[in-house]
Write a protein that holds these residues in place. Sequence first.
Motif, PDB file in Angstrom:
ATOM      1  N   SER A  75      -9.453   7.803   4.636  1.00  0.00           N
ATOM      2  CA  SER A  75      -9.924   7.658   3.253  1.00  0.00           C
ATOM      3  C   SER A  75      -9.434   6.352   2.645  1.00  0.00           C
ATOM      4  O   SER A  75     -10.174   5.676   1.916  1.00  0.00           O
ATOM      5  N   LEU A  76      -8.206   5.992   2.945  1.00  0.00           N
ATOM      6  CA  LEU A  76      -7.681   4.725   2.426  1.00  0.00           C
ATOM      7  C   LEU A  76      -8.403   3.531   3.041  1.00  0.00           C
ATOM      8  O   LEU A  76      -8.569   2.496   2.387  1.00  0.00           O
ATOM      9  N   GLU A  77      -8.859   3.664   4.278  1.00  0.00           N
ATOM     10  CA  GLU A  77      -9.671   2.595   4.889  1.00  0.00           C
ATOM     11  C   GLU A  77     -10.991   2.433   4.142  1.00  0.00           C
ATOM     12  O   GLU A  77     -11.460   1.318   3.918  1.00  0.00           O
ATOM     13  N   PRO A 118      -1.154   9.168  -8.230  1.00  0.00           N
ATOM     14  CA  PRO A 118      -0.167   9.213  -7.157  1.00  0.00           C
ATOM     15  C   PRO A 118       0.620  10.528  -7.101  1.00  0.00           C
ATOM     16  O   PRO A 118       1.265  10.799  -6.094  1.00  0.00           O
ATOM     17  N   GLU A 119       0.519  11.341  -8.148  1.00  0.00           N
ATOM     18  CA  GLU A 119       1.160  12.659  -8.098  1.00  0.00           C
ATOM     19  C   GLU A 119       0.407  13.587  -7.146  1.00  0.00           C
ATOM     20  O   GLU A 119       0.961  14.573  -6.674  1.00  0.00           O
ATOM     21  N   GLY A 120      -0.864  13.293  -6.927  1.00  0.00           N
ATOM     22  CA  GLY A 120      -1.670  14.087  -6.006  1.00  0.00           C
ATOM     23  C   GLY A 120      -2.295  15.321  -6.626  1.00  0.00           C
ATOM     24  O   GLY A 120      -3.198  15.912  -6.053  1.00  0.00           O
ATOM     25  N   THR A 121      -1.855  15.703  -7.802  1.00  0.00           N
ATOM     26  CA  THR A 121      -2.416  16.875  -8.492  1.00  0.00           C
ATOM     27  C   THR A 121      -2.016  16.798  -9.961  1.00  0.00           C
ATOM     28  O   THR A 121      -1.193  15.960 -10.346  1.00  0.00           O
ATOM     29  N   LYS A 179       2.969  10.391  -4.234  1.00  0.00           N
ATOM     30  CA  LYS A 179       2.524  10.199  -2.858  1.00  0.00           C
ATOM     31  C   LYS A 179       2.405   8.691  -2.632  1.00  0.00           C
ATOM     32  O   LYS A 179       2.212   7.922  -3.559  1.00  0.00           O
ATOM     33  N   LYS A 180       2.487   8.274  -1.389  1.00  0.00           N
ATOM     34  CA  LYS A 180       2.569   6.833  -1.121  1.00  0.00           C
ATOM     35  C   LYS A 180       1.228   6.143  -0.878  1.00  0.00           C
ATOM     36  O   LYS A 180       1.173   4.914  -0.815  1.00  0.00           O
ATOM     37  N   GLY A 181       0.132   6.873  -0.751  1.00  0.00           N
ATOM     38  CA  GLY A 181      -1.143   6.276  -0.367  1.00  0.00           C
ATOM     39  C   GLY A 181      -1.590   5.115  -1.232  1.00  0.00           C
ATOM     40  O   GLY A 181      -2.040   4.089  -0.716  1.00  0.00           O
ATOM     41  N   GLY A 182      -1.493   5.240  -2.542  1.00  0.00           N
ATOM     42  CA  GLY A 182      -1.907   4.155  -3.434  1.00  0.00           C
ATOM     43  C   GLY A 182      -1.049   2.915  -3.285  1.00  0.00           C
ATOM     44  O   GLY A 182      -1.542   1.784  -3.379  1.00  0.00           O
ATOM     45  N   ASP A 219      -1.473  -3.127   1.543  1.00  0.00           N
ATOM     46  CA  ASP A 219      -2.351  -3.562   2.632  1.00  0.00           C
ATOM     47  C   ASP A 219      -3.466  -4.494   2.162  1.00  0.00           C
ATOM     48  O   ASP A 219      -3.956  -5.302   2.944  1.00  0.00           O
ATOM     49  N   THR A 220      -3.892  -4.369   0.917  1.00  0.00           N
ATOM     50  CA  THR A 220      -4.964  -5.232   0.406  1.00  0.00           C
ATOM     51  C   THR A 220      -4.424  -6.448  -0.332  1.00  0.00           C
ATOM     52  O   THR A 220      -5.189  -7.355  -0.654  1.00  0.00           O
ATOM     53  N   GLY A 221      -3.124  -6.437  -0.628  1.00  0.00           N
ATOM     54  CA  GLY A 221      -2.547  -7.545  -1.387  1.00  0.00           C
ATOM     55  C   GLY A 221      -2.986  -7.548  -2.837  1.00  0.00           C
ATOM     56  O   GLY A 221      -2.876  -8.562  -3.525  1.00  0.00           O
ATOM     57  N   ARG A 222      -3.493  -6.428  -3.303  1.00  0.00           N
ATOM     58  CA  ARG A 222      -3.988  -6.334  -4.673  1.00  0.00           C
ATOM     59  C   ARG A 222      -2.938  -5.676  -5.568  1.00  0.00           C
ATOM     60  O   ARG A 222      -2.147  -4.852  -5.117  1.00  0.00           O
ATOM     61  N   PRO A 223      -2.956  -6.021  -6.849  1.00  0.00           N
ATOM     62  CA  PRO A 223      -1.971  -5.437  -7.759  1.00  0.00           C
ATOM     63  C   PRO A 223      -2.264  -3.965  -8.074  1.00  0.00           C
ATOM     64  O   PRO A 223      -3.377  -3.481  -7.864  1.00  0.00           O
ATOM     65  N   ILE A 224      -1.246  -3.304  -8.588  1.00  0.00           N
ATOM     66  CA  ILE A 224      -1.374  -1.942  -9.103  1.00  0.00           C
ATOM     67  C   ILE A 224      -1.406  -2.044 -10.625  1.00  0.00           C
ATOM     68  O   ILE A 224      -0.560  -2.713 -11.222  1.00  0.00           O
TER      69      ILE A 224
END
Length: 181
Positions: free
Chosen positions: A128-130, A146-149, A160-163, A169-174
């Motif tokens: 999904s992250l891909e 990022p809490e997931g729920t 959660k760490k996905g975001g 991995d994309t070098g983009r800001p949060i």
Amino acid sequence: GSLLLTLRSFYHTLRISVPTVLDALVGRGSALRCDHRLRDWSETLVRITCTDLEVSGIENLPSQACVVMSNHQSLSDIPLLYAALPAGLRLRMVTKEELFRVPIWGRAMRDAGFIPINRGDRSRAIESLEIAKGAMAAGTFIWLAPEGTRSLDGRLLPLKKGGFVLARDTGRPIVPVIIDG
């Protein structure tokens, strides 16, 4: 009262879901149409619920697609964030795959470019992250909770760490977003 408001909200959700599915079935689906429908839906729900939406810090939003992370308090978070962000900005959520099983609405979400995630299967979550990476490369802002729920009491849950991995991995800001109330 609340039953009427629920029915009106349901109607407006169907009002954007059905044409999105039909457009996709006949090959006329487009992200731009979905963007307009999502903006109309979110602004309508904010209006009919008489919600006072106060937004600050929007001037700090980067012009390039990035990872948007917010806390998650209620079902209202979704239309609130769509209504708060500038028109013309393409935003799609990474959301639990169970929502994609809801008739019509789930199909519309998939057709509009929302990204399902299986929170219990690490390898499928990575897939999904891909998908999210590809969407970001095409200019779509990706929104995750990022809490997931949803938090039941407003306190922040473990993240959660996905975001964070997506941003790295994309070098983009949060872009951190706080929804309060």
